[in-house]
Design a protein around this motif. Structure first.
Motif, PDB file in Angstrom:
ATOM      1  N   UNK A 184       2.255   2.912   7.358  1.00 35.20           N
ATOM      2  CA  UNK A 184       3.339   1.932   7.415  1.00 35.20           C
ATOM      3  C   UNK A 184       4.661   2.634   7.711  1.00 35.20           C
ATOM      4  N   UNK A 185       4.925   3.713   6.987  1.00 36.19           N
ATOM      5  CA  UNK A 185       6.142   4.491   7.225  1.00 36.19           C
ATOM      6  C   UNK A 185       6.156   5.062   8.634  1.00 36.19           C
ATOM      7  N   UNK A 308       1.816  -1.160  -1.209  1.00 33.00           N
ATOM      8  CA  UNK A 308       0.920  -2.316  -1.326  1.00 33.00           C
ATOM      9  C   UNK A 308       0.128  -2.505  -0.036  1.00 33.00           C
ATOM     10  N   UNK A 309       0.765  -2.322   1.092  1.00 33.31           N
ATOM     11  CA  UNK A 309       0.096  -2.485   2.380  1.00 33.31           C
ATOM     12  C   UNK A 309      -0.954  -1.414   2.611  1.00 33.31           C
ATOM     13  N   UNK A 314      -6.778  -5.990   4.131  1.00 36.16           N
ATOM     14  CA  UNK A 314      -6.207  -6.942   5.072  1.00 36.16           C
ATOM     15  C   UNK A 314      -5.135  -6.288   5.937  1.00 36.16           C
ATOM     16  N   UNK A 315      -4.204  -5.588   5.301  1.00 35.96           N
ATOM     17  CA  UNK A 315      -3.123  -4.951   6.048  1.00 35.96           C
ATOM     18  C   UNK A 315      -3.655  -3.833   6.940  1.00 35.96           C
ATOM     19  N   UNK A 329       4.584  -6.706   6.232  1.00 32.28           N
ATOM     20  CA  UNK A 329       5.193  -5.704   7.093  1.00 32.28           C
ATOM     21  C   UNK A 329       6.638  -6.066   7.409  1.00 32.28           C
ATOM     22  N   UNK A 330       6.879  -7.342   7.671  1.00 25.92           N
ATOM     23  CA  UNK A 330       8.240  -7.778   7.955  1.00 25.92           C
ATOM     24  C   UNK A 330       9.140  -7.535   6.758  1.00 25.92           C
ATOM     25  N   UNK A 331       8.646  -7.880   5.570  1.00 23.91           N
ATOM     26  CA  UNK A 331       9.414  -7.676   4.342  1.00 23.91           C
ATOM     27  C   UNK A 331       9.680  -6.189   4.105  1.00 23.91           C
ATOM     28  N   UNK A 332       8.667  -5.379   4.343  1.00 29.42           N
ATOM     29  CA  UNK A 332       8.792  -3.932   4.163  1.00 29.42           C
ATOM     30  C   UNK A 332       9.849  -3.356   5.114  1.00 29.42           C
TER      31      UNK A 332
END
Length: 616
Positions: A184-185, A308-309, A314-315, A329-332
């Motif tokens: 994600x990062x 969490x992702x 799912x993510x 992802x948008x929130x992150x």
């Protein structure tokens, strides 16, 4: 007979994806259905007792759901802890295997047979239950930390830190890091054009270039010690806000106010080191730049949502593999973006004032000022933009990591009046005799404050913020670990919590006793099986080797300083004095931590109860 697990996934293209797996190793079919169909993924898993196919040694043991029920993995009534060959008896443990499936690994207990315990909300129970079910040397498929080149996401779990030394030593020129798994990062950094992405999250010469620059003026003990005056001053200011935060929480005005307070404490202390400024966000009664508070909130939002992702099947499928933007992802990314915008403005202003010669004395000796000086030196291979990114990423990472460690230490101090009094007496005496009335580096040294150091170590034993202490990829072929030959690319994790909870190694492991880490107790364990708990690989959450957290010494100093300051200023009490709950259920630590809620953030953080702070 095959059974199907349907995971309904909303994808941006509104297509229906059906992926069917078998247990023998691979995708049997992949099919896209019409746009009008509801998106879904169908995963069919064989119910045979065999695990996925990979070479096994003669002593390998496959443990299937039929041989160990995932709901009956609690310790025996007599010992609470299932004893396997390994640390307690000195025998070489057999390698066992949890069932694993393509892409999702062992994440779904109904398929894999692993304990039905959520590692995000119940990590301590999860890892002890895994050890009780599979022993001290096993494989399972880890979505977050498994082998990225293996469709089953296989990872090897070991409990013996002495065996893990072999893996660290065989790390090669460019050792691996858990940062490589933070997809994600990495995705955010790619989308925002970060120049240091490969240097932070990758390996190779680019990693070495960035790492060498980053750790200079940061990781060496003398460098970290040089930032202590600013950290101590920041902690003194931050401590004043403890009572106000506690009242906000107990009144119901702000849920989780004490945890947010520790986030701001961590930010204030790190800002004194990075920027040479006193941001004063921790004390609600003190005026501060609202942008500082926005940075803290953005960093917490981004980092915690990213974790969490990373743990979510799912993510993984929708966000990472299909590269669709999910709501998480948008929130992150909104959190990441907010923090980066604020940090960029602050750093650019800092650079402009430095060029005009307008920095204060504290700012001139800050990490950022020194880094900019090094960037200008002849032969420097780092750009100003890269210095800015490294400063931001360091500040971003320093918020909820340090605050998570602080939260557990603060809870144990608050619920243990005798421990708190011993710590108060030690720090008070050291301040008077060594610090001449104030906290100094000498006051906090191990020789002058042994109980403080022991308390922090005991907190890490009982409630570690990172049960998986180290995550490494084997860099050579035929590396022997527990008699098993590991191959290049194998992923090995050191699970570091269950050793400290093993009653054959630790007396009364459920009790919080800092005295077990004082010099006489450590000396008494030498030559016995119990001495393994003193191994340095089990002592902190900061990893080991060349990829050890570069800010680990600064973070450790911040923890020692703030705990000392709080205990000097306040008598702290908790409505929870015992971690034990009244009833004992099937999970080992549920009874121990029954009244305490904790969650996996960047590290494991306890949700602090309504503590009270009475001025001394």
């Amino acid at each position: 007979m095959n059974s199907a697990l349907l995971l309904h996934l909303r994808v941006a293209s509104s297509r229906c994806l059906r992926v069917t797996f078998n247990n023998g190793g691979g995708i049997v079919s992949t099919k896209f259905l019409g746009r009008s169909s509801r998106p879904a993924i169908s995963i069919a898993a064989s119910r045979s007792k065999s695990n996925h196919a990979f070479p096994r040694a003669a002593n390998d043991i496959a443990i299937s759901p039929s041989s160990a029920s995932p709901t009956d993995i609690s310790p025996s009534r007599s010992s609470k802890f299932v004893q396997w060959d390994g640390l307690a008896n000195g025998k070489t443990p057999n390698l066992t295997h949890a069932r694993s499936f393509p892409i999702i690994g062992s994440a779904i207990p109904q398929l894999s047979g692993i304990p039905k315990i959520n590692p995000l909300t119940n990590a301590y129970n999860f890892w002890i239950a895994m050890r009780n079910q599979y022993g001290e040397f096993y494989t399972f498929g880890s979505i977050m930390a498994g082998n990225p080149n293996d469709i089953y996401r296989t990872s090897y779990i070991i409990n013996d830190p002495r065996e893990f030394v072999k893996i660290i030593r065989a790390g090669g020129k460019f050792p691996s890091s858990v940062l490589e798994n933070l997809w994600v990062n990495i995705r955010w950094a790619e989308m925002r054009g970060f120049h240091t992405r490969e240097g932070i999250h990758g390996r190779g010469e680019e990693w070495r270039r960035i790492r060498t620059f980053l750790q200079t003026d940061l990781l060496h003990p003398d460098s970290a010690r040089g930032y202590l005056p600013g950290i101590i001053h920041s902690a003194g200011l931050a401590s004043k806000g403890a009572q106000a935060a506690a009242m906000l929480q107990s009144s119901g005005e702000e849920n989780g106010a004490l945890n947010s307070y520790l986030d701001r404490c961590a930010f204030d202390m790190f800002s004194s080191m990075m920027l040479g400024i006193y941001t004063e966000t921790a004390d609600e009664t003190t005026r501060t730049d609202p942008e500082n508070e926005r940075f803290v909130k953005g960093a917490v939002q981004g980092s915690r949502t990213a974790i969490e992702m990373i743990f979510s099947p799912y993510e993984l499928i929708v966000g990472k593999i299909l590269k669709c933007e999910t709501s998480k992802m948008k929130h992150c990314f909104e959190g990441f973006d907010a923090a980066w915008a604020i940090a960029r403005d602050k750093i650019e202003s800092f650079i402009e004032r430095k060029e005009r010669g307008e920095l204060s004395e504290n700012e001139q000796v800050s990490y950022l000022s020194r880094a900019l000086d090094r960037q200008k030196e002849e032969g420097s291979n780092v750009t100003v933009r890269e210095v800015m990114e490294l400063a931001f990423l360091s500040m971003f990472a320093a918020v909820d990591t340090t605050s998570s460690v602080l939260s557990w230490n603060l809870l144990h101090i608050a619920r243990s009046p005798d421990v708190q009094e011993k710590l108060f007496q030690e720090i008070s005496a050291s301040v008077e005799t060594v610090g001449h009335g104030k906290i100094t580096a000498e006051v906090l040294s191990k020789s002058n404050a042994p109980y403080l150091h022991a308390l922090i170590r005991e907190t890490h034993r009982l409630t570690p913020t990172r049960p998986i202490a180290i995550n490494k990829t084997v860099d050579i072929d035929n590396l022997e670990v527990h008699g098993r030959k590991m191959q290049r690319g194998d992923v090995v994790l050191l699970e570091s919590h269950s050793q400290g909870m093993n009653s054959d190694l630790v007396e009364n492991p459920e009790e919080f006793q800092p005295e077990r880490w004082l010099p006489d107790a450590v000396e008494a364990r030498k030559g016995s099986p119990s001495e393994v708990i003193d191994h340095p690989f089990l002592a902190s959450p900061f990893s080991q080797g060349a990829r050890k957290c570069p800010g680990s010494r600064v973070a450790t100093n911040e923890i020692k300083v703030l705990l000392s300051q709080l205990v000097l200023d306040w008598k702290i009490s908790s409505p929870i004095t015992e971690l034990r709950d009244v009833g004992y259920d099937q999970n080992y630590l549920s009874s121990l931590l029954g009244q305490v809620q904790y969650h996996q953030r960047t590290l494991i953080e306890v949700k602090l109860p309504d503590l009270q702070f009475e001025a001394r």
